[in-house]
Design an enzyme around this catalytic site. Structure first.
Site, mmCIF file in Angstrom:
data_model
loop_
_atom_site.group_PDB
_atom_site.id
_atom_site.type_symbol
_atom_site.label_atom_id
_atom_site.label_comp_id
_atom_site.label_asym_id
_atom_site.label_seq_id
_atom_site.Cartn_x
_atom_site.Cartn_y
_atom_site.Cartn_z
ATOM 1 N N CYS A 178 10.092 15.880 -9.662
ATOM 2 C CA CYS A 178 11.195 16.726 -10.030
ATOM 3 C C CYS A 178 11.081 18.131 -9.505
ATOM 4 O O CYS A 178 10.147 18.495 -8.825
ATOM 5 C CB CYS A 178 11.215 16.828 -11.542
ATOM 6 S SG CYS A 178 9.945 15.867 -12.323
ATOM 7 N N ASN A 226 5.802 18.212 -13.173
ATOM 8 C CA ASN A 226 6.245 17.611 -11.928
ATOM 9 C C ASN A 226 5.044 16.920 -11.335
ATOM 10 O O ASN A 226 4.088 17.579 -10.945
ATOM 11 C CB ASN A 226 6.786 18.686 -10.975
ATOM 12 C CG ASN A 226 7.098 18.119 -9.602
ATOM 13 O OD1 ASN A 226 7.167 16.908 -9.417
ATOM 14 N ND2 ASN A 226 7.299 18.998 -8.634
ATOM 15 N N GLY A 227 5.075 15.615 -11.330
ATOM 16 C CA GLY A 227 3.930 14.905 -10.791
ATOM 17 C C GLY A 227 3.754 13.579 -11.471
ATOM 18 O O GLY A 227 4.703 13.017 -12.002
ATOM 19 N N MET A 250 -7.108 -7.758 11.656
ATOM 20 C CA MET A 250 -6.112 -8.778 11.374
ATOM 21 C C MET A 250 -5.975 -8.914 9.850
ATOM 22 O O MET A 250 -6.636 -8.249 9.100
ATOM 23 C CB MET A 250 -6.453 -10.127 12.008
ATOM 24 C CG MET A 250 -6.670 -10.080 13.511
ATOM 25 S SD MET A 250 -5.319 -9.379 14.459
ATOM 26 C CE MET A 250 -4.081 -10.670 14.328
ATOM 27 N N GLU A 291 2.596 3.495 15.096
ATOM 28 C CA GLU A 291 2.296 4.923 15.038
ATOM 29 C C GLU A 291 1.559 5.345 16.287
ATOM 30 O O GLU A 291 0.386 5.069 16.428
ATOM 31 C CB GLU A 291 1.434 5.259 13.821
ATOM 32 C CG GLU A 291 1.042 6.729 13.829
ATOM 33 C CD GLU A 291 0.225 7.148 12.630
ATOM 34 O OE1 GLU A 291 -0.411 6.289 12.006
ATOM 35 O OE2 GLU A 291 0.224 8.346 12.331
ATOM 36 N N LYS A 318 -4.141 -2.084 4.441
ATOM 37 C CA LYS A 318 -4.913 -0.982 3.859
ATOM 38 C C LYS A 318 -3.989 0.014 3.191
ATOM 39 O O LYS A 318 -3.983 1.193 3.555
ATOM 40 C CB LYS A 318 -5.793 -0.308 4.912
ATOM 41 C CG LYS A 318 -5.060 -0.009 6.205
ATOM 42 C CD LYS A 318 -5.936 0.764 7.185
ATOM 43 C CE LYS A 318 -5.267 0.827 8.532
ATOM 44 N NZ LYS A 318 -6.024 1.491 9.555
#
Lengths: 474, 1509
Positions: free
Chosen positions: B21, B248-249, B492, B904, B955
């Site tokens: 928030c 907030n968290g 893999m 990536e 992962k």
């Protein structure tokens, strides 16, 4: 495990064979061996694949990555332990297995598989040499008695495992020596017989009872056997050879390959054969009919007997030299195989069907052959068609029939036991290797038809496990 | 009837709600009350609207609220007769709409008041304006009344009475059985503050409560909060602020914190409350949010006598390990308190008030932004963003931010701001904490050894067998850990069956999966940000009474690692003295008794333990050393968890600590589970025996002690990683926090022994658990006549013929390759039949499903082409796979209308242009991952889809690393890095710490490339549904749910095996939750993870997916044979390697990939025809087409129950089941539209333009769309320098200058929020304070956190200080700044940064390239620098000096910086103060490059004819 980059740094290197000119002068083993350092380097080429196709390809499920690593580390004890956990007789398969593992080896995608077979032989030899293979008699006995009939690779493997499981095992062999086709079928130049003796000695030290020259069904009745033993395993092989019933088959000079090979093997071990019974290729034009391994052994033997010429013919077409698209890696490769025996001198023909034998004075002088073409029918089945006008005669004064085997010999034991047989005439067994009679199990070629030694060992092992389970539940 | 959160049904579980928030406060420091403060507070709220969210009805907010001082004058003006302020309390109460129930509750008010000697002078109907509410909010709207209470008490006493009163009422209503009890909620009840809140958007708060606009309303404090909840079931009571706090968290350790708090209640005693204390229990209201629970405990601590700073530092302590510059006395304070209260761990920005004090703090990581401004008329405004209140430049006295772990406190009574160090020094002097520790606390290492206990064990091999040790364990777990001190790495995916379907006996550990953070909170990098991590924990007499402070409470043993060796355990055993006494309890059960015996043994353990507590024993040693032929080991996890929950239940848990002496635990996951379910310390004696044996046998070529040390280190690091992937920093709070879920355990088992652990598919019970322990036990004692080779490989990681099943096995791989290479559909059918039948063994959950048939002619089914459009290939970077493989995939997917994913690592801009024959070989999907490698503006505009990778199946919650040897010249160029330099991807996206941050990144990307779909990739875990709902609300167009089976180029094997869930669960949960929320219609769902056949596609489609990803299968068609050697760069088929020799071995062709997808589509069509489905969309979500098979007879598999997966929410009747509309992206009226217009000439024909504009914090991502336009026209390098010149005045919103392209110069006069210059791609940004400012720029914060994140080129000049993580992952930008917060230049790989002022902690962590020059004025820079990768040297090199001077010169020129001027004009004086920070790896590469250049130059002089005249 191993050296992950080994395959990049080290090329495939085979031990190779002794020079032809030298090796055809004797019956000693043809293949040479690498020194220890080279062997370790060869083992380092194994990549420890996430999916070891080699193991998948191997009928006895040898755990290649793990013992290659052990070799690489120089830990021969570990190597032989891992190997023997899946294969009773690596010293046999290391010599004569056509190595489906190498066909399936991931490095074979680029045609440079790990030398798995040679590594196996080396492991076994190193282990024997260094006394790493010691008799391991069972610590206790279960009191259960098992008879294994037939001492070929299937019978040996089965007996070995059952003995180690603590059962009293008696191995029956109709011949005077243990080993079956290993001893009498495979020429010494491929498998020296002291290799078998060494193993048999070990098994006896572990308490296995061996009764040679006892032909069950003749010398001892099946009934006696069933009374005396808690379980019986038939490993009698598929000894009934396929014949070639064409005109002139009864001419002199036409023999089954196995008779020819067996005799020579006996001669090598020192047996005396009466001149009249001796089958010799010396100075003769030899025709080997059948393009398989047995045929190839005939070629090698004939050359060593100093045949004048050797010709080998095969009814099937010549296999391709390379894999075809519908025969990809990692499957067994249906490609042209040139054995060491072929290298020693032999003319080979394919797509030849033998129509009749011709002879003179009751002795064979040649075979009339015709070229055939193979086509696929609508169902994909291969159909053979003779090509008109291609008949010819191949001259020959010694013809060796190596057309494979049909099924086990059914006369005698199998008849007496009234066991159910398969359509092909093999012994019918359920999934746990049990025949139609509860107490009787079967393994090896008798069940599967003639096939590779490694399949026989695998079958013998599996049967042993089933028998062990059976005995435990008695 | 609507009652807030729906009940648990299917896979949706309300416990998974997350929120985050905007928060803040406005206060008059001198306590002057006014209406203006409230007005400003509401304005702040409004200006952070974009941080909140709206529901499916687009009008219901997720919640907003405000806390103010009690407006006495206003209340009096309303005619309520009240005593003096302070003599009465009041609060707003939510009542059930049902009048009867409301009246009943009001009666209880009166009765309870009477019992507590209070009177209720009045109830007031609070005027409300319901018409402003959204539909969802209106459906759950309560009746709102305000209650007043008085009593004859002085104020503090009255405050406590009100607290008791409120707790009593809450308990009574909760237990009342009223049908509408869930409506009831008391916002606050206090003599000092009052909370107005509800299910609003920020703008609705003010409209709903006319009170707030009343001219008589006054307060000196206004604390505000606006909520962004992950889904649309937010409720009225969960709006914030709570009674004291706004948060907030997210509290990651909430399960543990709640349990521990419950356990403590038994021991609490309070002088202030005496007997009344019990009325306050449970301290934590059940069924509320994590923030609410935190507020409950905070309130409790404050009410029972602690100050607010004291309470807050107990709950959310700052990091105090040796890398934190705080005084020792304060460290002692923290350590003492860490013994009595574990941290409430997780990202937190907190503001709190009690009506006098108002303050804020950040957790130790400080990941949530909090900025404040102080004006010269004593106003302080704090908020998640700067610019939420406008002040003219000359009024501003100070601009600052909250710093990690630091407190800002305003005392409105004394009219002062109390700085952090003053608060802390007061706290640390309350008691002689340091002495108390010294005199009482033992340290494990320092306890005297009386007897060494050997690592060898009798009957070694029998133990190996009993505990199921395999050769896989030895080779793949122990060996790498012992040799390298690291967790083993694999590659893999995981293609083995879940434990409950496995035909091999499993350890109970294998039935659990790790949780991980995604989107709603960030994982931590435990290596680079080790300064916040800690494995320290205590064991011993634990605490007595939390509410007291005395030296006896630290009579504990402190240990630095939870793994102890045998001798350490011996030390503890021999300590038998007061406060350190112990007994051993045997974790074994009768081996001949099965499940019943196991049950009895568990009962025995509980009994013995309870007895031990009664006997004042301090710790239990749970041991399985006593196994023998008749006694099998109880799974250690079962024993620990059972006992933990049992003792909490009987309120005896806090009095005793658990030590586990077990042979069972061997890998990281095992230890993590034991600790997570209550163990404090573990002695894995068998693991040590194994290491010892392996060392003796030479299998580990190390001295045993070193091997053991390495092993423990590897486990420790693994634990830190498992904790950090959930965003947890300390073992202290991880302990008992149960951050796991079970898969394949029956509900009875979970409820009884693992309470609170999600388990969604039923599964095995005690009988089966016992059997699984007994199988290896029997095997161990089976007499074998001849010794067998033991242990054996069972194929856990690598396939073995007789071993564990793997979906990718020789047959499936070979058949698929054969089929696709020869374009043979029959072969493909062989492949798919084999796979399907193997799946149905069953090996995967989908194998338990049958579909219903209702055949139609094949021609009626939509064509293959339509179906192929649903296929995508997985995100695999060029870098992880070879160029050949990468391009083959792109080419194939483009040709069939599917999409490939760049992964990536950027993409060569050459590939963006079609080939001469029209073929396109660019990847349609461009991935944006945490490393931002190669993410330039040009990259972004050349995409059809932009995928934000939040997590990866193999992962989840972890970062990655591309080792230097894989970074060749081309890869380095694409990733904007240097060849040979290791590249690190951080675990979190540093611009996504919460859901509203994700919304911001989606917005940024949409601005850059408005035509691209934005997708978000998540990984299957319990709760992924609510995350997906939040992501849908954050306006993602497409959501990918990856199964934990997903592949990887490199990942710790424990993560491959033990994190995340199978895709069946993830996709169903996501789909069901989205349908329930009516969000399903606006997003597409995609799934991936070990999909192989047409049947897989259909089944996943029915479970809710519209698109399907294939990675491994596609690679297999290109030749991949699952070597699992990707991480070693030795791929022998040229797929996952950069080695040129190996790449030559690549034998794949894009045609094979095309064949595969065509076959798949064909098969899908055939199945659709069989089912009678004409269009694929018609089967999506149709779980009624499936049924669970009833013909399973495997003893474990038959216990599985898939009814929750097959659950079809009742909302499915009215809401769509697949995507039917598109997201509305709010990019039509943004500032950039205007900029694009104004820059028309520049865009068209490179003419120079000048623009001048004001700017607000609501103007976000300014420059992104303009840059997209530039890149679209002019490619990678943009326009000539200074073509577009724009000047802005004001406070810029987040992501100012994001992806700013070359040729654009932005000057901002004012200040900026977070993410300034994110992805900077050649542009120039200048930030200066506004003209007329009176504060000193170099001492004030003018830009926010995470600046220049992923910048690839360009320049930045800042006249002032930046927040945390300045230039994080910068790979090419040049920047000058006058001071930075913590973690400056983190993960930087290129570019130059000059810092002319102080830096925060952890500067240069993970920095592998680029250079930073820091002006070390105070001489203490070294302490603040993380020297893991970098070296520090004086500024000496001539070229370096010239570079710095040039940058300073520019800085002076652009910003007029006094600092720069001073330094340049006194150069000789300042030069020695500069420190050059350069990564060692980078320096070597630079030197080599220089040598190379020199060599070439020399060669040129020799050979070039131009020099031979």
């Amino acid at each position: 495990m191993g050296n992950p980059k080994g395959f990049l740094e080290v090329k495939r290197k085979e031990g190779g064979n002794r020079p032809v000119s030298e090796r055809i002068l004797d019956f000693s083993e043809v293949e040479q061996t690498l020194d220890e350092e080279d062997r370790r380097l060869q083992a380092s080429r194994c990549m420890d694949c996430g999916v070891p196709f080699c193991q998948w390809g191997c009928p006895v499920m040898n755990n290649m990555p793990e013992w290659q690593d052990a070799i690489y580390r120089g830990d021969w004890q570990a190597a032989i332990n891992i190997l023997q956990a899946t294969n009773n007789f690596p010293e046999f398969t290391g010599r004569i297995c056509p190595a489906p593992c190498e066909k399936a080896c991931t490095l074979n995608i680029h045609k440079e598989p790990v030398t798995i077979r040679e590594n196996e032989a080396a492991t076994a030899e190193r282990a024997f040499e260094r006394g790493l293979i010691k008799p391991q008699p069972p610590a206790f006995r279960t009191g259960k008695k098992v008879a294994v009939i037939g001492s070929g690779p299937a019978g040996m493997a089965c007996a070995d495992l059952l003995n180690k499981a603590g059962h009293h095992v008696t191995l029956f062999e109709k011949d005077d020596s243990v080993g079956g086709l290993l001893r009498f079928g495979i020429p010494d130049f491929k498998l020296a017989k002291n290799v078998i003796d060494r193993r048999v000695q070990l098994m006896m030290e572990e308490g296995l009872v061996i009764r040679t020259s006892v032909h069950v069904g003749k010398d001892i009745s099946a009934e006696e056997l069933l009374n005396e033993f808690d379980a019986v395993c038939l490993a009698i092989g598929a000894m009934k050879p396929r014949d070639l019933p064409v005109e002139g088959r009864d001419l002199k000079g036409i023999y089954f390959a196995m008779d020819y090979l067996t005799q020579q093997n006996k001669v090598v071990r020192g047996d005396q054969i009466a001149e009249k019974d001796r089958i010799l290729a010396t100075g003769k034009k030899v025709l080997v009919i059948g393009g398989g391994d047995t045929g190839s052994d005939c070629v090698g033997t004939a050359n060593r007997q100093k045949a004048k010429s050797v010709t080998q013919i095969e009814i099937l077409p010549k296999p391709p030299e390379e894999r075809t698209p519908d025969n990809p890696w990692p499957y067994w490769a249906n490609v042209l195989k040139v054995s060491s025996s072929h290298e020693e001198g032999c003319e080979r023909f394919w797509s030849l069907s033998t129509k009749r034998f011709v002879g003179k004075n009751g002795s064979v002088t040649g075979a009339e052959v015709v070229e055939v073409a193979w086509e696929k029918d609508a169902n994909g089945k291969m159909l053979m068609k003779e090509i008109p006008g291609t008949k010819r005669i191949i001259p020959a004064d010694l013809v060796l029939l190596s057309l494979g085997f049909l099924h086990p010999v059914q006369e005698g034991l199998l008849k007496e036991l009234e066991l159910k047989l398969t359509e092909r005439g093999n012994v019918h067994v359920s999934r746990n290797h049990q025949t139609s009679k509860a107490k009787i199990f079967a393994a090896g070629d008798a069940v599967n038809g003639a096939t590779l030694v490694v399949h026989a060992i695998a079958s013998g092992r599996r049967a042993a496990q089933d028998i062990d389970r059976y005995l435990q539940n008695l | 009837m609507w009652k807030g959160l729906p009940d648990k049904s299917g896979l949706y579980n309300p416990e998974n709600e997350h929120d985050s928030c905007g928060i803040g406060f406005v206060a008059h420091i001198k306590g002057q009350k006014s209406g203006e403060i409230i007005r400003r507070g509401l304005e702040v709220l409004l200006n952070m609207s974009h941080r909140g969210a709206e529901s499916a009805d687009n009008t219901t907010g997720d919640g907003a609220g405000i806390t103010i001082q009690i407006p006495h004058r206003f209340l009096v003006s309303k005619g309520i007769s009240l005593p003096e302020p302070g003599e009465y309390g009041t609060g707003i109460v939510f009542f059930p709409p049902d009048e009867k129930e409301r009246k009943a509750i009001e009666q209880w008010f009166y009765r309870t008041a009477e019992e507590e000697n209070l009177t209720i002078p009045a109830f007031r109907d609070v005027p409300v304006n319901s018409s402003v509410l959204g539909e969802i909010a209106r459906r759950s709207e309560p009746v709102i009344r305000q209650v007043f209470l008085t009593g004859d008490y002085e104020q503090d006493e009255l405050e406590r009475k009100l607290y008791i009163f409120r707790k009593r009422i809450e308990n009574e209503v909760r237990n009342s059985g009223l049908s509408q009890s869930s409506y009831f909620y008391i916002n606050s009840l206090s003599t000092r503050t009052i909370v107005y809140k509800g299910l609003f958007t920020p703008v609705q708060l003010k409209e709903y409560y006319p009170d707030l606009s009343d001219p008589a309303m006054e307060s000196a404090i206004a604390l505000i909060h606006s909520r962004f909840s992950t889904n649309t079931f937010p409720t009225w009571d969960l709006a914030q602020p709570f009674r004291y706090l706004s948060h907030n968290g997210e509290i990651n350790t909430i399960k543990g914190n709640r349990l521990w708090m419950k356990a403590r209640e038994a021991l609490l005693q309070s002088q202030l409350f005496g007997k009344d204390l019990e009325k306050l229990f449970p301290v934590i209201e059940p069924g509320k949010s994590d923030s609410a629970s935190l507020d409950n405990v905070f309130e409790f601590l404050v009410m029972t006598g602690r100050s607010m700073p004291h309470a807050i530092t107990m709950l959310v302590p700052e990091s105090f390990n040796d890398r934190n510059p705080i005084p020792n006395s304060l460290k002692a304070y923290y350590e003492y308190h860490s013994m009595i209260m574990e941290p409430w761990d997780g990202p937190a920005s907190l503001v709190f008030t009690d009506g006098r004090y108002v303050g804020g703090t950040l957790d130790r990581n400080g990941l949530r932004p909090s900025r404040y401004v102080i004006t010269d008329d004593d106003l302080i405004v704090m908020g998640s963003e700067v610019g939420v209140q406008k002040f003219s430049a000359e009024k501003i006295r100070e601009k600052g931010r909250l710093r990690p772990g630091k407190i800002l406190l305003v005392d409105t009574k004394l009219g002062i701001i109390i700085p952090d160090n003053e608060i802390k020094s007061q706290l640390s002097r309350q008691n002689p904490y340091g002495n108390w520790l010294k005199e009482n606390r033992l340290e494990l290492e320092k306890i005297e050894v009386k007897q060494r206990i050997p690592s060898t064990i009798d009957q070694y091999e029998t133990y190996l067998r009993i505990f199921g040790y395999t050769k896989d364990d030895l080779d793949m777990v122990f060996k790498p850990m012992a040799l390298e001190g690291k967790e083993p790495v694999g590659s893999m995916g995981n293609d083995t069956p879940p434990a409950v379907l496995s035909k091999k006996p499993q350890r109970l550990f294998s039935y659990f999966k790790q949780h991980f953070a995604q989107v709603t909170n960030p994982p931590i990098d435990p290596i680079r940000e080790g300064l916040v991590m800690s494995l320290t924990n205590y064991i011993g007499a634990l605490q007595t009474n939390l509410l007291e402070e005395n030296p006896a409470m630290c009579k504990l043993i402190r240990f630095q690692s939870p793994i102890i060796i045998n001798t350490d355990l011996g030390k503890i055993k021999s300590l038998q003295r007061e406060e350190f006494s112990n007994i051993t309890i045997n974790m074994v059960f009768d081996a001949n008794g099965g499940g019943k015996a196991l049950q009895e043994a568990l009962d025995r353990i509980c009994r013995e333990a309870e007895q031990a507590v009664d006997n004042k024993i301090n710790y239990l040693i749970l041991s399985d050393r006593a196994v023998d032929k008749d006694h099998a080991p109880i799974p250690s996890l079962l024993a620990v968890s059972t006992l933990h929950h049992y003792l909490i239940g009987v309120k005896k848990r806090m009095q005793i600590g658990f030590i586990v002496e077990t042979a069972e635990a061997r890998e990281v996951m095992h230890f993590a589970l034991l600790l997570g379910y209550g163990a404090s310390v573990i002695n894995p004696y068998m693991a040590f025996a194994v290491l010892d044996d392996m060392c003796k046998k030479g299998e580990i070529t190390l001295d045993y002690k070193i091997a053991r040390q390495n092993y423990i280190k590897a486990i420790d690091n693994g634990l830190l990683k498992i904790m950090s992937k959930m965003g947890i920093s300390t073992l202290r709070s991880y302990h008992g926090s149960q951050i796991f879920e079970a898969i394949g355990l029956s509900n009875e088992i979970v409820e009884k022994y693992f309470n609170g652990t999600p388990s969604n598919i039923g599964g095995i019970g005690l009988e089966e658990i016992a059997e699984e322990a007994l199988i290896p036990h029997r095997e161990a004692f089976r007499l074998a006549p001849v010794k067998e080779v033991y242990p054996k490989t069972v194929g856990i990681y690598h396939w073995r013929k007789d071993g564990e099943f793997h979906g990718w096995n020789p047959e499936t791989i070979a058949l698929l390759q054969w089929a696709t290479k020869t374009n043979n559909y029959e072969k493909f059918r062989e492949f798919s039949n084999l796979v399907n039948s193997q799946n149905r063994e069953p090996n995967f959950l989908r194998g338990l499903l049958n579909y219903k048939k209702n055949p139609i002619p094949l021609e009626e089914v939509e064509p293959e082409e339509n179906i192929m459009k649903r296929f995508v290939t997985g995100a695999m970077s060029y870098g992880s796979i070879s160029k050949e493989a990468h391009e083959a995939l792109a080419r194939a997917m483009n040709s069939i209308g599917g999409r490939s994913n760049t992964g990536e690592g950027g993409e060569d801009a050459e590939r963006f242009k079609p080939l001469p024959d029209g073929t396109l070989i660019r990847s349609a999907i461009k991935q944006v991952a945490s490393g931002r490698f190669g993410v330039t503006t040009n990259y972004l505009v050349n995409a059809d889809e932009l995928q934000i990778k939040m997590a990866q199946g193999a992962k989840p919650g972890e970062g990655g690393q591309l080792p230097g040897y894989k970074v060749d010249k081309i890869i380095a160029r694409l990733r904007h890095s240097t060849p040979g330099i290791t590249l690190i991807s951080p675990p979190p996206h540093h611009d996504i710490y919460s859901i509203e941050d994700l919304a911001q990144l989606i917005f940024d990307l949409k601005c850059v490339n408005p035509t691209a779909k934005i997708s978000v990739k998540l990984v299957s875990e319990h709760g992924v549904g609510t995350v997906a709902a939040g992501v849908a609300k954050a306006r993602a167009d497409l959501i990918t749910i990856s199964g934990n089976e997903g592949g990887t180029g490199a990942s710790p094997v424990s993560s491959i095996k033990h994190a995340g869930l199978p895709i069946e669960l993830g996709i169903s949960e996501a789909h069901q939750t989205l349908v329930k929320n009516n969000l399903r219609g606006r997003v597409r769902l995609q799934t991936d993870g070990q999909l192989k056949t047409g049947l897989d596609v259909v089944l996943m489609g029915i479970l809710g997916a519209e698109e399907f990803g294939f990675a491994t299968a596609a690679l297999v068609t290109l030749g991949c044979i699952l070597m699992r050697k990707c991480h070693l760069n030795t791929c022998p088929v040229g797929v996952a390697t950069q080695n040129p020799e190996l790449r030559k071995r690549f034998i794949g062709r894009s045609e094979y990939v095309v064949n595969y997808f065509r076959f798949l589509a064909r098969e899908v069509r055939e199945i659709m025809a069989e089912m009678g489905i004409r269009k694929f969309d018609d089967l999506v979500g149709r779980t009624d087409l499936l049924e669970q098979r009833t013909d399973i007879d495997h003893w474990k598999a038959r216990t599985v129950d898939l009814s929750r997966i097959l659950h079809k929410p009742k909302e499915a009747e009215k809401f769509p089941l697949h995507q039917v509309t598109h997201q509305i992206h709010p990019i039509d009226e943004i500032l950039d539209r205007e900029l694009v217009k104004l820059a028309g000439k520049a865009l068209k024909n490179k003419e120079k333009v000048w623009i001048s504009r004001t700017i607000n914090n609501t103007d976000r991502a300014v420059g992104a769309m303009l840059s997209g336009e530039v890149a679209r026209r002019y490619g990678e390098f943009g326009l000539p320098d200074n073509t577009i010149n724009a000047r802005f005045y004001g406070s810029a919103g987040q992501s100012f200058g994001a992806f700013l392209a070359g040729g654009i110069s932005f000057t901002l006069e004012g200040d900026a929020n977070d993410y300034l210059g994110k992805g900077l791609s050649g542009g120039r940004i200048i930030v200066v304070p506004p003209a007329g400012s009176r504060f000193v720029p170099e001492e004030n914060i003018i830009i926010g956190n995470t600046v220049l994140y992923g910048a690839t080129s360009g320049e930045l000049y800042v006249r002032g200080i930046a927040g945390e993580r300045f230039a994080v992952r910068n790979s090419g930008a040049f920047a000058v700044v006058e001071g930075v917060g913590d973690h400056g230049c983190e993960y930087m790989t290129g570019g130059r940064v000059v810092v002319l002022g102080p830096t925060g902690r952890n500067f240069a962590a993970g920095m592998s390239g680029g250079i930073a020059y820091v002006l070390n004025r105070n001489g203490n820079f070294e302490y603040f620098c993380n020297k893991g990768l970098v070296e520090l040297s004086p500024l000496e090199d001539r070229s370096d000096i010239l570079e710095v001077q040039m940058m300073l010169n520019n800085h002076l020129l652009y910003t007029g910086s006094r600092v720069a001027e001073n330094i340049l004009s006194n150069w000789d004086e300042y030069l020695p103060m500069f420190v050059k920070v350069i990564p060692m790896e980078y320096r070597k590469v630079l030197e080599e490059q220089k040598l190379e250049a020199l060599r070439r130059k020399l060669e040129a002089t020799e050979d070039s004819p131009q020099y031979h005249y």
